[in-house]
Motif scaffolding. Sequence first.
Motif, PDB file in Angstrom:
ATOM      1  N   GLY A  28      48.499  84.431  17.715  1.00 38.49           N
ATOM      2  CA  GLY A  28      49.101  84.338  19.035  1.00 38.49           C
ATOM      3  C   GLY A  28      50.439  85.028  19.090  1.00 38.49           C
ATOM      4  O   GLY A  28      50.582  86.199  18.749  1.00 38.49           O
ATOM      5  N   ILE A  79      48.824  75.363  19.332  1.00 37.28           N
ATOM      6  CA  ILE A  79      49.092  75.039  20.731  1.00 37.28           C
ATOM      7  C   ILE A  79      48.633  73.615  21.045  1.00 37.28           C
ATOM      8  O   ILE A  79      49.029  73.023  22.054  1.00 37.28           O
ATOM      9  CB  ILE A  79      48.379  76.054  21.657  1.00 37.28           C
ATOM     10  N   GLU A 132      45.928  79.640  22.344  1.00 36.49           N
ATOM     11  CA  GLU A 132      46.927  80.711  22.298  1.00 36.49           C
ATOM     12  C   GLU A 132      46.178  82.027  22.064  1.00 36.49           C
ATOM     13  O   GLU A 132      46.317  82.690  21.038  1.00 36.49           O
ATOM     14  CB  GLU A 132      47.927  80.433  21.182  1.00 36.49           C
ATOM     15  N   ARG A 163      58.325  82.835  20.287  1.00 31.37           N
ATOM     16  CA  ARG A 163      56.998  82.288  20.624  1.00 31.37           C
ATOM     17  C   ARG A 163      57.100  81.344  21.812  1.00 31.37           C
ATOM     18  O   ARG A 163      56.276  81.393  22.730  1.00 31.37           O
ATOM     19  CB  ARG A 163      56.417  81.550  19.421  1.00 31.37           C
ATOM     20  N   LEU A 208      55.151  81.894  25.329  1.00 27.52           N
ATOM     21  CA  LEU A 208      54.176  80.903  25.778  1.00 27.52           C
ATOM     22  C   LEU A 208      54.540  80.371  27.162  1.00 27.52           C
ATOM     23  O   LEU A 208      53.674  80.228  28.041  1.00 27.52           O
ATOM     24  CB  LEU A 208      54.094  79.748  24.779  1.00 27.52           C
TER      25      LEU A 208
END
Length: 308
Positions: free
Chosen positions: A102, A192, A241, A283, A287
Amino acid sequence: MRTTFIESLSQAASENPDLWLLCGDLGYSVLEPFAAKFPDRYLNVGVAEQNMAGIAAGIALSGKTVFIYSIGNFPTLRCLEQLRNDVCYHGADVKVVAVGAGYAYGSQGYTHHALEDAGIMSMLPGIEVFVPCDPMEVRAATRLIAGSGKPSYLRLSRQGEPNLGPAAITDIRKPRVLREGRDVVILASGPIASRAVEAAGELAGRGRDVGVVSISCLKPLDEAAIRDAVRDASLVVTLEEHILRGGLFSFVAGAFAGDVKRAPITGIGIPEQGGKTSSAGSREALLDAAGLSVPAIVARIEQSLAKR
């Protein structure tokens, strides 16, 4: 996850003298314990992932079990033809390990973002695909694939991931309940899942009964066990992800497509980009920008519930 992987692999190598590890000139501060303990079964092939896949296939076809290790797209997309032709079509005992799933290497930009890999790898013949959500699942998956005798893909994040559920994992191929709940069930794959657990807690505060189930084995997918996990749900949510196409959502939707009676399925994942795009950041920031913050997950679930 990386540390748990190499610890588990080293233990497996102590038990199996035919287990090898190849890397593509990375993994410093992570792979040294294996290299020091098993110098005759460790190779750094350099920045040459296509060669790494071919070498791994050759070693495996001589009767060995070979793990190859690199970042995100490099041991997968860069050497896809070699994995298809040399590994999978020969049934070679090669395990592809990608670290940085991801947005784990978010600051490095899209070359290091692994958003399509699980779907692409799952289409290769005869390969098993694992996307663990925490270190306990990494340990179980590593031990399983080390002895499976089959081509495998292990998709890891980076570091610092917490353990999310009970320590006892009897079968990593089966769904693992992280939180009990019956009305809404979130099926999550990868780290996730921690946001799924947070979102479920937020929804519980609003009077919703929400369960969270980790689906760490995407291929082969245990369809019967997933049906059992969501049998009382009025809404099923997948969270990953990864883009929805080819990922967990595609697997679950495909499995349930022929069912006469089933709960609606809401897929939450990375939106597919169109045109020229380039993004970099942490990250967490990426996200959130992709609509995978906890508040955004909660909002999507509430929206889906309102349509029932």
